[in-house]
Design an enzyme around this catalytic site. Structure first.
Site, mmCIF file in Angstrom:
data_model
loop_
_atom_site.group_PDB
_atom_site.id
_atom_site.type_symbol
_atom_site.label_atom_id
_atom_site.label_comp_id
_atom_site.label_asym_id
_atom_site.label_seq_id
_atom_site.Cartn_x
_atom_site.Cartn_y
_atom_site.Cartn_z
ATOM 1 N N TYR A 139 5.206 -10.912 11.310
ATOM 2 C CA TYR A 139 3.813 -10.663 10.905
ATOM 3 C C TYR A 139 3.196 -11.952 10.366
ATOM 4 O O TYR A 139 2.151 -12.398 10.844
ATOM 5 C CB TYR A 139 3.808 -9.564 9.846
ATOM 6 C CG TYR A 139 2.446 -9.114 9.397
ATOM 7 C CD1 TYR A 139 1.646 -8.313 10.210
ATOM 8 C CD2 TYR A 139 1.956 -9.459 8.136
ATOM 9 C CE1 TYR A 139 0.394 -7.884 9.779
ATOM 10 C CE2 TYR A 139 0.718 -9.028 7.699
ATOM 11 C CZ TYR A 139 -0.063 -8.239 8.513
ATOM 12 O OH TYR A 139 -1.298 -7.803 8.086
ATOM 13 N N ASP A 140 3.884 -12.559 9.380
ATOM 14 C CA ASP A 140 3.303 -13.740 8.715
ATOM 15 C C ASP A 140 3.092 -14.880 9.708
ATOM 16 O O ASP A 140 2.022 -15.487 9.766
ATOM 17 C CB ASP A 140 4.233 -14.243 7.602
ATOM 18 C CG ASP A 140 4.498 -13.198 6.524
ATOM 19 O OD1 ASP A 140 4.112 -12.033 6.718
ATOM 20 O OD2 ASP A 140 5.103 -13.547 5.493
ATOM 21 N N VAL A 178 0.057 1.944 -1.942
ATOM 22 C CA VAL A 178 -0.932 2.864 -2.521
ATOM 23 C C VAL A 178 -0.778 4.251 -1.900
ATOM 24 O O VAL A 178 -0.699 5.264 -2.611
ATOM 25 C CB VAL A 178 -2.375 2.326 -2.335
ATOM 26 C CG1 VAL A 178 -3.388 3.364 -2.811
ATOM 27 C CG2 VAL A 178 -2.556 1.014 -3.098
HETATM 28 P P1 NAD Z 1 -3.525 -0.147 10.811
HETATM 29 O O1 NAD Z 1 -2.095 -0.195 11.180
HETATM 30 O O2 NAD Z 1 -4.083 1.108 10.272
HETATM 31 O O3 NAD Z 1 -4.451 -0.570 12.037
HETATM 32 C C1 NAD Z 1 -4.025 -1.401 13.093
HETATM 33 C C2 NAD Z 1 -4.576 -0.829 14.389
HETATM 34 O O4 NAD Z 1 -4.216 -1.705 15.467
HETATM 35 C C3 NAD Z 1 -3.978 0.541 14.740
HETATM 36 O O5 NAD Z 1 -4.992 1.404 15.192
HETATM 37 C C4 NAD Z 1 -2.972 0.238 15.843
HETATM 38 O O6 NAD Z 1 -2.725 1.344 16.675
HETATM 39 C C5 NAD Z 1 -3.672 -0.923 16.541
HETATM 40 N N1 NAD Z 1 -2.755 -1.800 17.286
HETATM 41 C C6 NAD Z 1 -1.595 -2.344 16.854
HETATM 42 N N2 NAD Z 1 -1.046 -3.115 17.816
HETATM 43 C C7 NAD Z 1 -1.894 -3.052 18.885
HETATM 44 C C8 NAD Z 1 -1.873 -3.613 20.185
HETATM 45 N N3 NAD Z 1 -0.874 -4.412 20.593
HETATM 46 N N4 NAD Z 1 -2.901 -3.324 21.033
HETATM 47 C C9 NAD Z 1 -3.896 -2.505 20.642
HETATM 48 N N5 NAD Z 1 -3.970 -1.935 19.420
HETATM 49 C C10 NAD Z 1 -2.981 -2.217 18.551
HETATM 50 O O7 NAD Z 1 -3.752 -1.365 9.777
HETATM 51 P P2 NAD Z 1 -5.031 -1.784 8.942
HETATM 52 O O8 NAD Z 1 -4.676 -1.763 7.519
HETATM 53 O O9 NAD Z 1 -6.234 -1.050 9.419
HETATM 54 O O10 NAD Z 1 -5.139 -3.307 9.361
HETATM 55 C C11 NAD Z 1 -6.092 -3.746 10.330
HETATM 56 C C12 NAD Z 1 -5.987 -5.259 10.468
HETATM 57 O O11 NAD Z 1 -6.243 -5.897 9.210
HETATM 58 C C13 NAD Z 1 -4.595 -5.727 10.918
HETATM 59 O O12 NAD Z 1 -4.760 -6.783 11.831
HETATM 60 C C14 NAD Z 1 -3.961 -6.241 9.638
HETATM 61 O O13 NAD Z 1 -3.038 -7.262 9.886
HETATM 62 C C15 NAD Z 1 -5.170 -6.756 8.866
HETATM 63 N N6 NAD Z 1 -4.906 -6.714 7.422
HETATM 64 C C16 NAD Z 1 -4.950 -5.526 6.741
HETATM 65 C C17 NAD Z 1 -4.674 -5.512 5.375
HETATM 66 C C18 NAD Z 1 -4.744 -4.250 4.568
HETATM 67 O O14 NAD Z 1 -4.382 -4.295 3.378
HETATM 68 N N7 NAD Z 1 -5.161 -3.117 5.070
HETATM 69 C C19 NAD Z 1 -4.343 -6.701 4.721
HETATM 70 C C20 NAD Z 1 -4.272 -7.875 5.469
HETATM 71 C C21 NAD Z 1 -4.585 -7.880 6.818
HETATM 72 N N1 UDP Z 2 6.256 -1.122 -2.843
HETATM 73 C C1 UDP Z 2 6.875 -0.269 -3.725
HETATM 74 N N2 UDP Z 2 7.076 1.025 -3.351
HETATM 75 C C2 UDP Z 2 6.656 1.507 -2.152
HETATM 76 C C3 UDP Z 2 6.014 0.632 -1.241
HETATM 77 C C4 UDP Z 2 5.837 -0.683 -1.630
HETATM 78 O O1 UDP Z 2 7.256 -0.660 -4.843
HETATM 79 O O2 UDP Z 2 6.875 2.709 -1.890
HETATM 80 C C5 UDP Z 2 5.998 -2.521 -3.280
HETATM 81 C C6 UDP Z 2 6.439 -3.588 -2.284
HETATM 82 O O3 UDP Z 2 7.798 -3.927 -2.489
HETATM 83 C C7 UDP Z 2 5.493 -4.721 -2.651
HETATM 84 C C8 UDP Z 2 4.219 -4.010 -3.095
HETATM 85 O O4 UDP Z 2 4.610 -2.684 -3.435
HETATM 86 O O5 UDP Z 2 5.993 -5.464 -3.742
HETATM 87 C C9 UDP Z 2 3.139 -3.952 -2.015
HETATM 88 O O6 UDP Z 2 3.759 -3.440 -0.850
HETATM 89 P P1 UDP Z 2 2.938 -3.090 0.476
HETATM 90 O O7 UDP Z 2 3.932 -2.726 1.515
HETATM 91 O O8 UDP Z 2 1.842 -2.142 0.165
HETATM 92 O O9 UDP Z 2 2.185 -4.457 0.850
HETATM 93 P P2 UDP Z 2 2.695 -5.979 0.961
HETATM 94 O O10 UDP Z 2 4.104 -6.106 0.506
HETATM 95 O O11 UDP Z 2 2.546 -6.289 2.403
HETATM 96 O O12 UDP Z 2 1.761 -6.711 0.076
#
Ligand code: NAD
Ligand code: UDP
Length: 346
Positions: free
Chosen positions: A168-169, A211
């Site tokens: 991912y990263d 959350v």
């Molecule tokens: P989510 O998993 O709910 O949404 C991702 C969507 O992308 C889903 O509908 C999934 O089916 C679709 N998808 C995944 N792979 C695909 C592919 N190969 N082709 C077509 N569709 C595909 O996640 P989200 O929280 O809504 O995140 C949306 C975007 O925002 C992501 O790119 C994520 O990396 C980025 N983002 C979200 C957060 C957050 O906290 N929600 C934080 C950082 C970045």
């Molecule tokens: N986490 C937790 N319990 C859970 C899910 C996540 O304590 O049931 C922790 C996780 O280890 C991280 C933080 O909550 O330290 C945020 O996790 P999340 O997966 O929401 O996002 P990210 O790690 O990608 O920031």
């Protein structure tokens, strides 16, 4: 093979944008997901025709059930790793397609990486053909386990290249590189948002992020699973605030020369979050500890000075308000109103 869930004016034209046309046709990759469905809703409200493209890996059809009634909305089932369907023409492209929750993106790490890299390439090529503006949903994971705190955009980060989070990263880091190289090479108008942990309505009960996990556990009277000591921190942004940030960034008259942090600078330990959720749900759930996942970042908090000063944006909804809305949503989804409950069952 892609499947159009509702047909609307697809395949018309030659794939070229009419330069005199009002900029009002948007593609949202990942449109059936948590943030993508909120973005589609907002774009329709702002007068756009919207096409969502999604492989439904983590996205759900019922996230789109209301939107599909709108004649200006279309959804195509398609994986962005594969060549995109022909004949698509857009003014604006938003790339949100990628599983965002650690258990989901780690389930098929190679596909996650391909989604960020090959998927971004496909969308960038589409933007180039259409001369469209293109937005990338990047992430605070770019900063890895950050040593600089809070994190400004100028921080290069501290990322493991070969751990379980790396798909991912590093995928998102490579996507940022591609976006800026397309901008430098072809003059493409790109907008790159580094999104910090965002939560709210339309997260899935089994999403796996903290959350939704805590709220669902509390509402079900199950133990809240804190990973590690719970002293690690995160900054939580409510989805509505974030979507406003997307619009400000996309509509800014000049493209920023770098990615832009979007998140809520309020910083909480995971133990504090667990305690708040227990309180807001009136739950008798206990807090238990489980092993900390590998490479789990110890701290995270955005420096949003750039967005504040240049986009006039900052979050308005504090964690208490946002959690209250999200608890109501999950309560209705799991136990409440028939409309949302039907969705939960599908
Ligand atoms: P989510 O998993 O709910 O949404 C991702 C969507 O992308 C889903 O509908 C999934 O089916 C679709 N998808 C995944 N792979 C695909 C592919 N190969 N082709 C077509 N569709 C595909 O996640 P989200 O929280 O809504 O995140 C949306 C975007 O925002 C992501 O790119 C994520 O990396 C980025 N983002 C979200 C957060 C957050 O906290 N929600 C934080 C950082 C970045
Ligand atoms: N986490 C937790 N319990 C859970 C899910 C996540 O304590 O049931 C922790 C996780 O280890 C991280 C933080 O909550 O330290 C945020 O996790 P999340 O997966 O929401 O996002 P990210 O790690 O990608 O920031």
């Amino acid at each position: 093979m892609s499947k159009v869930i509702k047909v609307l004016k697809l395949g018309s034209g030659n794939g070229q944008r009419d330069p005199h046309q009002k900029p009002n046709r948007a593609l949202v990759a990942g449109g059936a997901g948590f943030l993508g469905s909120h973005l589609c809703e907002r774009l329709l409200r702002d007068g756009y025709e919207v096409v969502a493209i999604d492989n439904f890996h983590t996205g759900k059809r019922y996230n789109l059930s209301v939107l599909l009634r709108d004649p200006r909305f279309t959804c195509i089932e398609h994986d962005i790793v594969d060549p995109l369907p022909a004949g698509l023409a857009f003014d604006e492209i938003y790339n949100l397609a990628c599983p965002a929750s650690p258990p989901h993106y780690q389930a098929d790490p190679i596909h996650t990486f391909k989604t960020s890299v090959l998927g971004s390439l496909n969308l960038l090529e589409l933007a180039r053909r259409n001369n469209a503006k293109i937005f990338q949903a990047s992430t605070s994971e770019i900063y890895g386990d950050p040593i600089v705190h809070p994190q400004p955009e100028s921080y290069f980060g501290n990322v493991n290249t070969h751990g379980p989070r790396s798909c991912y990263d590093e995928g998102k880091r490579s996507a940022e590189t591609l976006f800026f190289d397309y901008s430098r090479t072809y003059g493409l108008d790109i907008r790159v948002a580094r999104i910090f942990n965002t939560y709210g309505r339309r997260m899935q009960p089994d999403d796996g992020r903290v959350v939704s996990n805590f709220i669902v556990q509390a509402l079900r009277g199950k133990d809240l699973t804190v990973y590690g000591s719970g002293l690690q921190t995160r900054s939580f942004c409510y989805a509505d605030d974030l979507i406003e940030g997307f619009m400000r960034l996309m509509n800014a008259p000049h493209a920023p020369a770098h990615p832009v942090n979007l998140g809520n600078p309020g910083e909480f330990t995971i133990m504090e979050l667990a305690t708040l959720v227990v309180a807001y749900t009136n739950s008798r759930s206990k807090i238990v500890h489980r092993p900390l996942p590998i490479d789990d970042p110890k701290q995270r908090k955005p420096d949003i000075s750039f967005a504040r000063n240049n986009l006039g944006w900052e979050p308005k909804i504090c964690l208490a308000q946002g959690l209250a809305h999200t608890v109501d949503y999950f309560d209705a989804l799991l136990y409440g109103s028939r409309m949302i409950k039907g969705a939960a069952a599908s």
